[in-house]
Design a protein around this motif. Structure first.
Motif, PDB file in Angstrom:
ATOM      1  N   HIS A 116      61.009  21.035  19.354  1.00 33.46           N
ATOM      2  CA  HIS A 116      60.393  20.324  20.481  1.00 33.46           C
ATOM      3  C   HIS A 116      61.074  18.978  20.716  1.00 33.46           C
ATOM      4  O   HIS A 116      61.333  18.591  21.864  1.00 33.46           O
ATOM      5  N   ALA A 117      61.394  18.271  19.628  1.00 35.86           N
ATOM      6  CA  ALA A 117      62.042  16.966  19.755  1.00 35.86           C
ATOM      7  C   ALA A 117      63.457  17.096  20.294  1.00 35.86           C
ATOM      8  O   ALA A 117      63.897  16.284  21.125  1.00 35.86           O
ATOM      9  N   ILE A 118      64.187  18.096  19.822  1.00 41.13           N
ATOM     10  CA  ILE A 118      65.573  18.282  20.258  1.00 41.13           C
ATOM     11  C   ILE A 118      65.637  18.763  21.703  1.00 41.13           C
ATOM     12  O   ILE A 118      66.492  18.322  22.482  1.00 41.13           O
ATOM     13  N   LYS A 119      64.729  19.656  22.079  1.00 44.22           N
ATOM     14  CA  LYS A 119      64.786  20.283  23.398  1.00 44.22           C
ATOM     15  C   LYS A 119      64.738  19.252  24.527  1.00 44.22           C
ATOM     16  O   LYS A 119      65.456  19.388  25.522  1.00 44.22           O
ATOM     17  N   ARG A 120      63.933  18.209  24.341  1.00 46.23           N
ATOM     18  CA  ARG A 120      63.825  17.195  25.407  1.00 46.23           C
ATOM     19  C   ARG A 120      65.116  16.406  25.572  1.00 46.23           C
ATOM     20  O   ARG A 120      65.339  15.783  26.616  1.00 46.23           O
ATOM     21  N   SER A 121      65.980  16.413  24.532  1.00 46.35           N
ATOM     22  CA  SER A 121      67.222  15.634  24.591  1.00 46.35           C
ATOM     23  C   SER A 121      68.450  16.488  24.833  1.00 46.35           C
ATOM     24  O   SER A 121      69.575  15.963  24.789  1.00 46.35           O
ATOM     25  N   LEU A 122      68.291  17.775  25.103  1.00 43.32           N
ATOM     26  CA  LEU A 122      69.448  18.643  25.283  1.00 43.32           C
ATOM     27  C   LEU A 122      70.424  18.163  26.361  1.00 43.32           C
ATOM     28  O   LEU A 122      71.638  18.304  26.187  1.00 43.32           O
ATOM     29  N   PRO A 123      69.950  17.568  27.477  1.00 38.80           N
ATOM     30  CA  PRO A 123      70.924  17.098  28.469  1.00 38.80           C
ATOM     31  C   PRO A 123      71.895  16.046  27.933  1.00 38.80           C
ATOM     32  O   PRO A 123      72.989  15.879  28.488  1.00 38.80           O
ATOM     33  N   LYS A 124      71.511  15.343  26.876  1.00 40.37           N
ATOM     34  CA  LYS A 124      72.404  14.319  26.307  1.00 40.37           C
ATOM     35  C   LYS A 124      73.262  14.854  25.169  1.00 40.37           C
ATOM     36  O   LYS A 124      74.189  14.178  24.717  1.00 40.37           O
ATOM     37  N   LEU A 125      72.960  16.048  24.700  1.00 39.04           N
ATOM     38  CA  LEU A 125      73.677  16.609  23.557  1.00 39.04           C
ATOM     39  C   LEU A 125      74.821  17.496  24.034  1.00 39.04           C
ATOM     40  O   LEU A 125      74.919  18.675  23.713  1.00 39.04           O
ATOM     41  N   VAL A 126      75.709  16.884  24.809  1.00 38.95           N
ATOM     42  CA  VAL A 126      76.856  17.579  25.380  1.00 38.95           C
ATOM     43  C   VAL A 126      78.021  17.513  24.397  1.00 38.95           C
ATOM     44  O   VAL A 126      78.000  16.754  23.423  1.00 38.95           O
ATOM     45  N   PRO A 127      79.068  18.314  24.610  1.00 41.58           N
ATOM     46  CA  PRO A 127      80.249  18.183  23.756  1.00 41.58           C
ATOM     47  C   PRO A 127      80.762  16.743  23.744  1.00 41.58           C
ATOM     48  O   PRO A 127      80.866  16.096  24.785  1.00 41.58           O
ATOM     49  N   GLY A 128      81.063  16.251  22.549  1.00 41.63           N
ATOM     50  CA  GLY A 128      81.494  14.868  22.394  1.00 41.63           C
ATOM     51  C   GLY A 128      80.371  13.914  22.036  1.00 41.63           C
ATOM     52  O   GLY A 128      80.622  12.786  21.609  1.00 41.63           O
ATOM     53  N   ALA A 129      79.122  14.358  22.190  1.00 44.62           N
ATOM     54  CA  ALA A 129      77.972  13.519  21.841  1.00 44.62           C
ATOM     55  C   ALA A 129      77.728  13.577  20.339  1.00 44.62           C
ATOM     56  O   ALA A 129      78.192  14.475  19.632  1.00 44.62           O
ATOM     57  N   THR A 130      76.955  12.606  19.858  1.00 46.73           N
ATOM     58  CA  THR A 130      76.579  12.540  18.445  1.00 46.73           C
ATOM     59  C   THR A 130      75.064  12.538  18.322  1.00 46.73           C
ATOM     60  O   THR A 130      74.371  11.826  19.049  1.00 46.73           O
ATOM     61  N   ALA A 131      74.565  13.357  17.402  1.00 42.25           N
ATOM     62  CA  ALA A 131      73.144  13.359  17.054  1.00 42.25           C
ATOM     63  C   ALA A 131      72.998  12.935  15.607  1.00 42.25           C
ATOM     64  O   ALA A 131      73.717  13.428  14.728  1.00 42.25           O
ATOM     65  N   VAL A 132      72.080  12.021  15.345  1.00 41.45           N
ATOM     66  CA  VAL A 132      71.808  11.558  13.995  1.00 41.45           C
ATOM     67  C   VAL A 132      70.464  12.114  13.549  1.00 41.45           C
ATOM     68  O   VAL A 132      69.473  12.031  14.286  1.00 41.45           O
ATOM     69  N   VAL A 133      70.421  12.682  12.353  1.00 40.95           N
ATOM     70  CA  VAL A 133      69.192  13.177  11.755  1.00 40.95           C
ATOM     71  C   VAL A 133      68.885  12.328  10.538  1.00 40.95           C
ATOM     72  O   VAL A 133      69.636  12.326   9.568  1.00 40.95           O
ATOM     73  N   ILE A 134      67.787  11.571  10.609  1.00 41.01           N
ATOM     74  CA  ILE A 134      67.374  10.721   9.489  1.00 41.01           C
ATOM     75  C   ILE A 134      66.290  11.452   8.709  1.00 41.01           C
ATOM     76  O   ILE A 134      65.212  11.746   9.240  1.00 41.01           O
ATOM     77  N   GLY A 135      66.568  11.750   7.447  1.00 36.37           N
ATOM     78  CA  GLY A 135      65.646  12.525   6.616  1.00 36.37           C
ATOM     79  C   GLY A 135      65.985  13.994   6.706  1.00 36.37           C
ATOM     80  O   GLY A 135      65.759  14.621   7.743  1.00 36.37           O
TER      81      GLY A 135
END
Length: 346
Positions: free
Chosen positions: A160-179
């Motif tokens: 649910h948390a990731i789905k809302r941000s999918l438009p920003k998770l394009v090739p070349g983007a970075t996602a950080v997972v804390i924990g």
């Protein structure tokens, strides 16, 4: 039947014997095959008496999978023996949000005293449990109950948390997972399955960072006072387009804000009590900060579809019902790598 209950404020959970439940009209009785152990349970059991909102004793377990044992009057669409997952954030079923399938954002649940199983209503950490309505059950087919049960929260919540941000998770983007524990190690897999983004994982021990690498993190960084600086280095000074904090404590929330890029999403999923100030000049321009809750019924079905496709594989440690208090002790001590699962019939 046996059940694991929180019975007294400040005390450890206990394994007790309680009457076998029977389904009333519209309800479903499940024979529980697996129940998840979650940090949220520990948070609930740490609340002082003047803040505790639920009646005691409370049967724990908000992650549940079982087989249909009996149907209450008027229930249709399910078969005895069918293997199903429990959708946990129960709502009223009639408000605007529930009509959208978003019972996690029900507008009337608190007013009507509707609580999730294990978080107010009797939960899945028992040999049998009552589900209030068949709409809160999702068939799992031939999926392994042990590896599937964490997906009802530890999979659904990060999805649910990731789905809302999918438009920003394009090739070349970075996602950080804390924990990178129960929810975080699933989030890494979901990010790899759903996006082409680079994934940077943060945690406090090498053992947990090793798990993060195993499940697909491109980089694994020690979560300390230098973590945000390291993320900036790894991103050429830009920062991360999406930061998902599955701890939510003051230090990790501060790291999340410091690691965020311009026009980024910072999502605080963990319930560690931290807060991130928002205001002009406080965070990079156009940073969005959110604190979502669980996920929708349709999203749970989507997560289970990903499991059927082999896109997620939850790392689990199994315990018998009698060993459930030990599982909570190990979780509280940070000794669970992945997700602890209770086997009530084992």
């Amino acid at each position: 039947m046996k059940a694991v209950q929180y019975r007294e404020i400040g005390a450890a959970p206990e394994v007790v014997t309680v009457p076998d439940p029977e389904p009333g009209p519209g309800q479903v009785l499940l024979k529980v095959t697996a129940a998840g152990v979650c940090h949220s349970d520990i948070a609930v059991m740490s609340w002082p008496a003047d803040q505790f909102p639920y009646p005691l004793p409370l049967t724990l377990g908000h992650e549940g999978v079982g087989t249909v044992a009996a149907l209450g009057a008027g229930v249709s669409g399910l078969m005895t023996g069918q293997s199903v997952a429990v959708y946990g954030p129960w709502g009223c079923g009639t408000c605007v949000k529930c009509a959208e399938g978003k019972e996690n954002y029900c507008l009337r649940a608190q007013q009507l005293g509707i609580n999730p199983p294990g978080l107010g209503s009797p939960g899945a950490m028992a040999e049998y449990m009552i589900v209030d309505d068949p709409r809160h059950l999702v068939p799992i087919g031939d999926l392994d109950p042990v590896r599937t049960v964490p997906l009802t929260d530890a999979g659904l919540t990060p999805y649910h948390a990731i789905k809302r941000s999918l438009p920003k998770l394009v090739p070349g983007a970075t996602a950080v997972v804390i924990g990178t524990g129960g929810l975080g190690h699933v989030a890494i897999q979901l990010l790899r399955a759903l996006t082409a983004a680079r994934v940077i994982a943060l945690d406090v021990t090498e053992e947990k960072l090793a798990l993060a690498r195993t499940v697909g993190a491109h980089e694994a960084v020690l979560s300390d006072e230098h973590a945000a600086e390291r993320i900036r280095e790894l991103t050429g000074g830009v920062g991360a387009q999406v930061v998902l904090d599955f701890v939510g404590a003051a230090p990790t929330v501060a790291t999340a804000g410091a690691a965020a890029a311009i026009d980024s999403d910072v999502t605080i999923v963990g319930i560690g009590g931290g807060a991130l100030p928002v205001g002009f000049g406080v965070l990079p321009f156009n940073t969005t900060v959110s604190a979502p809750y669980w996920g929708s019924r349709s999203e749970l079905a989507e997560v289970l579809d990903l499991a059927h496709a082999g896109a997620v594989d939850v790392h689990v440690e199994t315990y018998t019902l009698d060993e459930a208090p030990l599982a909570y002790e190990r979780l509280h001590a940070g000794k669970i790598n992945g997700r602890a699962v209770i086997l009530p019939q084992g």
